[in-house]
Scaffold this motif. Structure first.
Motif, PDB file in Angstrom:
ATOM      1  N   VAL A  10     -32.864   7.775  80.199  1.00 13.54           N
ATOM      2  CA  VAL A  10     -34.301   8.066  80.160  1.00 13.54           C
ATOM      3  C   VAL A  10     -35.103   6.776  80.105  1.00 13.54           C
ATOM      4  O   VAL A  10     -36.183   6.680  80.710  1.00 13.54           O
ATOM      5  CB  VAL A  10     -34.623   8.988  78.964  1.00 13.54           C
ATOM      6  CG1 VAL A  10     -36.130   9.167  78.803  1.00 13.54           C
ATOM      7  CG2 VAL A  10     -33.961  10.347  79.156  1.00 13.54           C
ATOM      8  N   ALA A  11     -34.597   5.756  79.428  1.00 17.32           N
ATOM      9  CA  ALA A  11     -35.273   4.457  79.443  1.00 17.32           C
ATOM     10  C   ALA A  11     -35.339   3.899  80.862  1.00 17.32           C
ATOM     11  O   ALA A  11     -36.342   3.303  81.270  1.00 17.32           O
ATOM     12  CB  ALA A  11     -34.546   3.479  78.520  1.00 17.32           C
ATOM     13  N   SER A  12     -34.277   4.102  81.627  1.00 15.68           N
ATOM     14  CA  SER A  12     -34.283   3.688  83.027  1.00 15.68           C
ATOM     15  C   SER A  12     -35.367   4.429  83.802  1.00 15.68           C
ATOM     16  O   SER A  12     -36.046   3.851  84.664  1.00 15.68           O
ATOM     17  CB  SER A  12     -32.908   3.954  83.651  1.00 15.68           C
ATOM     18  OG  SER A  12     -32.881   3.600  85.017  1.00 15.68           O
ATOM     19  N   ASP A  13     -35.556   5.716  83.482  1.00 10.88           N
ATOM     20  CA  ASP A  13     -36.636   6.478  84.120  1.00 10.88           C
ATOM     21  C   ASP A  13     -38.007   5.946  83.712  1.00 10.88           C
ATOM     22  O   ASP A  13     -38.916   5.843  84.545  1.00 10.88           O
ATOM     23  CB  ASP A  13     -36.538   7.958  83.731  1.00 10.88           C
ATOM     24  CG  ASP A  13     -35.468   8.696  84.504  1.00 10.88           C
ATOM     25  OD1 ASP A  13     -34.961   8.162  85.501  1.00 10.88           O
ATOM     26  OD2 ASP A  13     -35.125   9.833  84.106  1.00 10.88           O
ATOM     27  N   ARG A 169     -33.690   0.903  90.796  1.00  8.27           N
ATOM     28  CA  ARG A 169     -33.271   0.911  89.387  1.00  8.27           C
ATOM     29  C   ARG A 169     -32.594  -0.411  89.038  1.00  8.27           C
ATOM     30  O   ARG A 169     -32.078  -1.115  89.907  1.00  8.27           O
ATOM     31  CB  ARG A 169     -32.303   2.058  89.109  1.00  8.27           C
ATOM     32  CG  ARG A 169     -32.942   3.432  89.204  1.00  8.27           C
ATOM     33  CD  ARG A 169     -32.042   4.513  88.642  1.00  8.27           C
ATOM     34  NE  ARG A 169     -32.627   5.831  88.787  1.00  8.27           N
ATOM     35  CZ  ARG A 169     -33.496   6.379  87.932  1.00  8.27           C
ATOM     36  NH1 ARG A 169     -33.876   5.696  86.856  1.00  8.27           N
ATOM     37  NH2 ARG A 169     -33.979   7.584  88.136  1.00  8.27           N
ATOM     38  N   VAL A 170     -32.585  -0.729  87.734  1.00  6.46           N
ATOM     39  CA  VAL A 170     -31.898  -1.932  87.277  1.00  6.46           C
ATOM     40  C   VAL A 170     -30.405  -1.790  87.560  1.00  6.46           C
ATOM     41  O   VAL A 170     -29.788  -0.774  87.225  1.00  6.46           O
ATOM     42  CB  VAL A 170     -32.131  -2.160  85.764  1.00  6.46           C
ATOM     43  CG1 VAL A 170     -31.330  -3.353  85.280  1.00  6.46           C
ATOM     44  CG2 VAL A 170     -33.615  -2.366  85.478  1.00  6.46           C
ATOM     45  N   ALA A 171     -29.833  -2.822  88.176  1.00  9.87           N
ATOM     46  CA  ALA A 171     -28.401  -2.831  88.455  1.00  9.87           C
ATOM     47  C   ALA A 171     -27.663  -3.892  87.643  1.00  9.87           C
ATOM     48  O   ALA A 171     -26.444  -3.822  87.500  1.00  9.87           O
ATOM     49  CB  ALA A 171     -28.152  -3.070  89.943  1.00  9.87           C
ATOM     50  N   ALA A 226     -40.245  -8.048  85.645  1.00 11.52           N
ATOM     51  CA  ALA A 226     -39.466  -8.172  86.875  1.00 11.52           C
ATOM     52  C   ALA A 226     -39.728  -7.007  87.820  1.00 11.52           C
ATOM     53  O   ALA A 226     -39.897  -7.193  89.026  1.00 11.52           O
ATOM     54  CB  ALA A 226     -37.979  -8.262  86.541  1.00 11.52           C
ATOM     55  N   TRP A 227     -39.792  -5.807  87.290  1.00 15.28           N
ATOM     56  CA  TRP A 227     -40.011  -4.619  88.122  1.00 15.28           C
ATOM     57  C   TRP A 227     -41.384  -4.653  88.784  1.00 15.28           C
ATOM     58  O   TRP A 227     -41.522  -4.308  89.962  1.00 15.28           O
ATOM     59  CB  TRP A 227     -39.834  -3.371  87.276  1.00 15.28           C
ATOM     60  CG  TRP A 227     -40.026  -2.055  87.976  1.00 15.28           C
ATOM     61  CD1 TRP A 227     -40.839  -1.038  87.584  1.00 15.28           C
ATOM     62  CD2 TRP A 227     -39.374  -1.580  89.164  1.00 15.28           C
ATOM     63  NE1 TRP A 227     -40.746   0.042  88.442  1.00 15.28           N
ATOM     64  CE2 TRP A 227     -39.860  -0.275  89.429  1.00 15.28           C
ATOM     65  CE3 TRP A 227     -38.449  -2.146  90.040  1.00 15.28           C
ATOM     66  CZ2 TRP A 227     -39.444   0.469  90.527  1.00 15.28           C
ATOM     67  CZ3 TRP A 227     -38.031  -1.397  91.140  1.00 15.28           C
ATOM     68  CH2 TRP A 227     -38.524  -0.117  91.376  1.00 15.28           C
ATOM     69  N   SER A 228     -42.399  -5.095  88.053  1.00 16.16           N
ATOM     70  CA  SER A 228     -43.737  -5.187  88.629  1.00 16.16           C
ATOM     71  C   SER A 228     -43.760  -6.149  89.810  1.00 16.16           C
ATOM     72  O   SER A 228     -44.422  -5.898  90.824  1.00 16.16           O
ATOM     73  CB  SER A 228     -44.746  -5.642  87.573  1.00 16.16           C
ATOM     74  OG  SER A 228     -44.924  -4.647  86.591  1.00 16.16           O
ATOM     75  N   LEU A 274     -41.035   6.552  97.343  1.00 14.20           N
ATOM     76  CA  LEU A 274     -41.616   5.220  97.512  1.00 14.20           C
ATOM     77  C   LEU A 274     -40.626   4.104  97.182  1.00 14.20           C
ATOM     78  O   LEU A 274     -40.622   3.058  97.843  1.00 14.20           O
ATOM     79  CB  LEU A 274     -42.860   5.071  96.635  1.00 14.20           C
ATOM     80  CG  LEU A 274     -44.086   5.900  97.027  1.00 14.20           C
ATOM     81  CD1 LEU A 274     -45.139   5.816  95.932  1.00 14.20           C
ATOM     82  CD2 LEU A 274     -44.671   5.418  98.354  1.00 14.20           C
ATOM     83  N   VAL A 275     -39.812   4.282  96.142  1.00 13.61           N
ATOM     84  CA  VAL A 275     -38.987   3.172  95.646  1.00 13.61           C
ATOM     85  C   VAL A 275     -37.496   3.418  95.821  1.00 13.61           C
ATOM     86  O   VAL A 275     -36.683   2.619  95.349  1.00 13.61           O
ATOM     87  CB  VAL A 275     -39.287   2.873  94.153  1.00 13.61           C
ATOM     88  CG1 VAL A 275     -40.769   2.609  93.944  1.00 13.61           C
ATOM     89  CG2 VAL A 275     -38.798   3.993  93.241  1.00 13.61           C
TER      90      VAL A 275
END
Length: 316
Positions: A10-13, A169-171, A226-228, A274-275
């Motif tokens: 859920v944190a990944s979401d 998603r973070v890998a 980083a995601w932004s 989108l992502v």
């Protein structure tokens, strides 16, 4: 039960959808209520339980979260809400009485909690509340962080962190691998060490009031930088505008316990479109509360301006 894996998922979401609430803080408490009910209630029902109880204050945010998710995830279970019971209120008129009962029965108290203070912690973050902090004139420095350093207490030298994204998603975080528990734990450690964590907000609550809250989410705060940057380099203007609108819908949905409702599902579906193929890596320099982007690679196709690189007299 060990719920770190579903909590990390859920944190990944939360990160993928940037599901944040008033003041931009991460909905880690609302997310934890979703995880607790969705993971435990079906097992309780299968084990023959007919009810579940929670200790949330009557009429507050969490009471509504447990009620909504319980009705959706395990509709066969009735809900016991002690703080709507007059006998419970008579037995425990205030937090001092509750604390005395905890001590009398040798029960475990969440670290940092007392009759005047409350923390609520999970793998994604921590919320801090107290009578003192509810006063808007109280300096935030009166807070005692549970995980984190203040920025000035961080190491003297900056630390480099490389975050890799695959399919939105973070890998990987500095060699952690793709397991969300591993990268969330490592991101928390790095962010906490360097004082990257603080959100001091006045939030608008489900019940119509406003309340000050202070939130400690060092890992998500670090990863969001980083995601932004990946989003900014990967989405066109129309896509980014739509992403931000859908993210606001999902921030409210997680806060209000509407994560499973059709509007939230539609918003997630939109962001997934989108992502879903967005990827790349971002290297950050982290030092005493400051996170700077050093360099990045983007896996998706982007049209980058190279005016100066082509001689300064044409665009490409």
């Amino acid at each position: 039960m060990d719920l770190r894996s579903p909590m990390a998922a859920v944190a990944s979401d939360l990160l993928r959808y940037r599901a944040r609430h008033d003041g931009g803080y991460w909905n880690t408490t609302g997310a934890a209520r979703f995880v607790l009910v969705s993971e435990l209630a079906p097992l309780m029902r299968a084990d023959g339980c007919q009810t579940f109880a929670h200790g949330c204050v009557g009429g507050g945010n969490d009471q509504r979260r447990f009620a909504r998710y319980g009705a959706q995830v395990a509709p066969g279970l009735s809900v016991i809400e002690p703080w709507t019971n007059p006998q419970a209120l008579e037995r425990f008129p205030d937090r001092e009485a509750m604390l005395a009962a905890v001590a009398e029965h040798g029960l475990r108290l969440d670290p940092g909690s007392s009759a005047e203070r409350s923390t609520d912690a999970n793998l994604a973050g921590i919320s801090h509340e107290s009578a003192e902090l509810e006063d808007l004139e109280t300096p935030v420095t009166r807070l005692r962080p549970r995980w984190s350093n203040w920025p000035g207490q961080g190491p003297a030298e900056p630390e480099t962190v490389t975050v890799t994204f695959l399919d939105g998603r973070v890998a990987d975080v500095n060699g952690s691998g793709p397991d969300p528990v591993a990268w969330m734990t490592l991101a928390n450690e790095i962010g906490a060490r360097h004082g990257v964590w603080l959100r001091d907000v006045v939030e608008r609550r489900i019940i119509g009031t406003v309340c000050r809250g202070i939130y400690e989410a060092p890992g998500l705060e670090l990863l969001e930088r980083a995601w932004s940057r990946i989003l900014q380099a990967s989405l066109d203007a129309a896509g980014r505008e739509l992403y931000d609108r859908l993210a606001a819908v999902l921030g409210a949905a997680m806060y209000e316990a509407r994560w499973l409702e059709p509007a939230a599902q539609a918003a997630r579906d939109g962001i997934d479109r989108l992502v879903g193929e967005v990827g790349g890596s971002v290297t950050l320099s982290v030092h005493r509360g400051l996170v700077q982007v050093e360099r990045m690679k983007v896996a998706s196709a982007v049209v980058q301006q190279t005016r100066f690189g082509s001689g300064g007299n044409r665009w490409s």
